[in-house]
Design a protein around this motif. Sequence first.
Motif, PDB file in Angstrom:
ATOM      1  N   GLY A 182       1.101  -1.182   0.267  1.00 32.67           N
ATOM      2  CA  GLY A 182       0.281  -0.384  -0.166  1.00 32.67           C
ATOM      3  C   GLY A 182       1.212   0.754  -0.189  1.00 32.67           C
ATOM      4  N   GLU A 183       0.351   2.245  -0.759  1.00 37.55           N
ATOM      5  CA  GLU A 183       0.924   3.185  -0.320  1.00 37.55           C
ATOM      6  C   GLU A 183       0.652   4.596   0.470  1.00 37.55           C
ATOM      7  N   VAL A 184       1.526   4.888   0.831  1.00 41.07           N
ATOM      8  CA  VAL A 184       1.587   5.700   2.269  1.00 41.07           C
ATOM      9  C   VAL A 184       0.687   7.039   2.335  1.00 41.07           C
ATOM     10  N   VAL A 185       0.068   7.670   2.736  1.00 43.39           N
ATOM     11  CA  VAL A 185      -1.524   8.693   2.362  1.00 43.39           C
ATOM     12  C   VAL A 185      -0.865   9.952   3.190  1.00 43.39           C
ATOM     13  N   GLN A 186       0.155  10.815   1.701  1.00 45.98           N
ATOM     14  CA  GLN A 186       0.348  12.138   2.640  1.00 45.98           C
ATOM     15  C   GLN A 186      -0.239  13.379   2.072  1.00 45.98           C
ATOM     16  N   SER A 187      -0.491  14.149   2.574  1.00 40.87           N
ATOM     17  CA  SER A 187      -0.907  15.402   2.851  1.00 40.87           C
ATOM     18  C   SER A 187      -1.780  16.366   3.808  1.00 40.87           C
ATOM     19  N   ALA A 188      -1.634  17.876   3.681  1.00 44.45           N
ATOM     20  CA  ALA A 188      -2.417  18.366   5.030  1.00 44.45           C
ATOM     21  C   ALA A 188      -3.485  18.600   4.998  1.00 44.45           C
ATOM     22  N   SER A 189      -4.085  17.784   4.039  1.00 46.67           N
ATOM     23  CA  SER A 189      -5.573  18.594   4.330  1.00 46.67           C
ATOM     24  C   SER A 189      -5.888  17.035   5.939  1.00 46.67           C
ATOM     25  N   THR A 190      -6.527  16.499   5.948  1.00 49.25           N
ATOM     26  CA  THR A 190      -7.148  15.746   7.157  1.00 49.25           C
ATOM     27  C   THR A 190      -8.883  15.093   5.842  1.00 49.25           C
ATOM     28  N   ASP A 191      -9.119  15.829   5.706  1.00 50.05           N
ATOM     29  CA  ASP A 191     -10.648  15.223   4.391  1.00 50.05           C
ATOM     30  C   ASP A 191      -9.328  14.353   3.566  1.00 50.05           C
ATOM     31  N   TYR A 192      -9.513  14.823   3.092  1.00 55.04           N
ATOM     32  CA  TYR A 192      -8.276  14.031   1.731  1.00 55.04           C
ATOM     33  C   TYR A 192      -7.812  12.655   2.121  1.00 55.04           C
ATOM     34  N   VAL A 193      -7.002  12.766   3.863  1.00 58.94           N
ATOM     35  CA  VAL A 193      -6.663  11.547   4.097  1.00 58.94           C
ATOM     36  C   VAL A 193      -7.281  10.591   4.484  1.00 58.94           C
ATOM     37  N   MET A 194      -8.409  11.268   4.535  1.00 56.59           N
ATOM     38  CA  MET A 194      -8.972  10.063   5.291  1.00 56.59           C
ATOM     39  C   MET A 194      -9.767   9.570   4.472  1.00 56.59           C
ATOM     40  N   ARG A 195     -10.519  10.539   2.912  1.00 55.26           N
ATOM     41  CA  ARG A 195     -11.192   9.476   2.127  1.00 55.26           C
ATOM     42  C   ARG A 195      -9.663   8.790   0.798  1.00 55.26           C
ATOM     43  N   ARG A 196      -8.533   8.878   1.475  1.00 57.54           N
ATOM     44  CA  ARG A 196      -7.850   8.137   0.601  1.00 57.54           C
ATOM     45  C   ARG A 196      -8.002   7.073   1.345  1.00 57.54           C
ATOM     46  N   ILE A 197      -8.070   6.794   3.467  1.00 56.78           N
ATOM     47  CA  ILE A 197      -7.721   5.994   3.323  1.00 56.78           C
ATOM     48  C   ILE A 197      -9.283   4.828   3.735  1.00 56.78           C
ATOM     49  N   ARG A 198     -10.095   5.713   3.629  1.00 60.87           N
ATOM     50  CA  ARG A 198     -11.502   4.754   3.221  1.00 60.87           C
ATOM     51  C   ARG A 198     -10.807   3.723   2.003  1.00 60.87           C
ATOM     52  N   GLU A 199     -11.285   4.990   0.849  1.00 57.14           N
ATOM     53  CA  GLU A 199     -10.996   4.302  -0.249  1.00 57.14           C
ATOM     54  C   GLU A 199      -9.926   2.844  -1.067  1.00 57.14           C
ATOM     55  N   LEU A 200      -8.852   3.144  -0.246  1.00 53.78           N
ATOM     56  CA  LEU A 200      -7.801   2.177  -0.525  1.00 53.78           C
ATOM     57  C   LEU A 200      -7.203   1.086   0.415  1.00 53.78           C
ATOM     58  N   TYR A 201      -8.258   1.383   1.962  1.00 59.51           N
ATOM     59  CA  TYR A 201      -7.909   0.544   2.997  1.00 59.51           C
ATOM     60  C   TYR A 201      -9.302  -0.064   3.570  1.00 59.51           C
ATOM     61  N   LEU A 202     -10.311   0.361   4.080  1.00 60.48           N
ATOM     62  CA  LEU A 202     -10.742   0.799   4.592  1.00 60.48           C
ATOM     63  C   LEU A 202     -12.640  -0.052   3.927  1.00 60.48           C
ATOM     64  N   SER A 203     -12.669   0.563   2.621  1.00 62.87           N
ATOM     65  CA  SER A 203     -13.001  -0.234   1.703  1.00 62.87           C
ATOM     66  C   SER A 203     -13.275  -1.734   1.676  1.00 62.87           C
ATOM     67  N   ASN A 204     -12.183  -1.954   1.698  1.00 59.37           N
ATOM     68  CA  ASN A 204     -11.928  -3.241   1.017  1.00 59.37           C
ATOM     69  C   ASN A 204     -11.404  -4.213   2.535  1.00 59.37           C
ATOM     70  N   SER A 205     -12.441  -3.970   3.626  1.00 52.77           N
ATOM     71  CA  SER A 205     -12.290  -4.595   4.899  1.00 52.77           C
ATOM     72  C   SER A 205     -13.289  -4.737   5.214  1.00 52.77           C
ATOM     73  N   THR A 206     -13.543  -5.612   6.743  1.00 56.84           N
ATOM     74  CA  THR A 206     -14.261  -5.663   7.335  1.00 56.84           C
ATOM     75  C   THR A 206     -14.205  -5.285   8.676  1.00 56.84           C
ATOM     76  N   VAL A 207     -13.028  -5.789   9.070  1.00 55.84           N
ATOM     77  CA  VAL A 207     -13.006  -5.479  10.447  1.00 55.84           C
ATOM     78  C   VAL A 207     -11.713  -4.551  11.128  1.00 55.84           C
ATOM     79  N   THR A 208     -11.471  -4.214  11.502  1.00 54.59           N
ATOM     80  CA  THR A 208     -10.084  -3.112  12.133  1.00 54.59           C
ATOM     81  C   THR A 208      -9.724  -4.030  13.275  1.00 54.59           C
ATOM     82  N   LEU A 209      -8.379  -3.756  12.896  1.00 51.84           N
ATOM     83  CA  LEU A 209      -7.775  -5.249  14.557  1.00 51.84           C
ATOM     84  C   LEU A 209      -6.957  -3.646  15.377  1.00 51.84           C
ATOM     85  N   LEU A 210      -7.286  -2.727  16.200  1.00 52.23           N
ATOM     86  CA  LEU A 210      -6.606  -1.994  16.223  1.00 52.23           C
ATOM     87  C   LEU A 210      -5.412  -2.887  17.274  1.00 52.23           C
TER      88      LEU A 210
END
Length: 180
Positions: free
Chosen positions: A45-73
Motif C-alpha cells: 500500500g501507498e502512504v497517504v500524505q497530505s496536509a488535508s485531513t479530509d483528503y487523508v481520511m477519504r483516501r484511507i477509506r477508499e484504499l484500505y477500509l472499503s476493502n476490509s470488514t474488521v479493524t484490528l487496533l
Amino acid sequence: MAVVRRKCFISYHHADQREVDQFIRDFDHEADTFIARGLGNEMPGEVVQSASTDYVMRRIRELYLSNSTVTLLMLGRCTWARRYVDWELQASLRQGETISPNGLLGIKLPSYPEQGGYFPKRFNDNLRGEGQADCYARHMKYPTSTQSLVTAIEAAFQRRQTHTHLIVNPRERMHNNRQC
C-alpha cells in the motif's frame, strides 16, 4: 469446515512497527488467519500524505477500509496518543446507507503495559461503560493461538450486523498527536 479469512484493516502506532510486523507474519502470512490491509512494512500500500485531513481520511477509506470488514487496533504503549489511529477508528466506525462499519477488535501487543495502559478515547467510547449491558468493540490480550484470534475476529465481524446500534462515534477528530 474451512475458516473464512476476513480482510482486516490494521491500525497501529508506527513506534510498534516491529511487533505489528511480527503479528502479521505469524497470523496472516504463516497461519492464514486473516488478510492484512493497511499501511506498513508487511502490507502492500501507498502512504497517504497530505496536509488535508479530509483528503487523508477519504483516501484511507477508499484504499484500505472499503476493502476490509474488521479493524484490528494494535494496542501499544502510546497508541492512544496518535491522531492517525483516531482517524482510522473514526472511519472504521462510520456507517450510512451505503457504508457498513468495520467490526472493531483491539489486540494488546506484548509491549502493552500490564498496569497503567490507555486505550484511544474513540475505542474506549465503544467498550462497555458503567451501567451498559453490551458494547460494539472488544479487546483481547496478544493471541496465544490461531484459534483464539480467529474466534475474536469472527465475533467482531458478526457484531457489524448485530451491534451497530451501539456504535459511539460523535467525537471530533484529533487534530494533533498527544504527548505519551
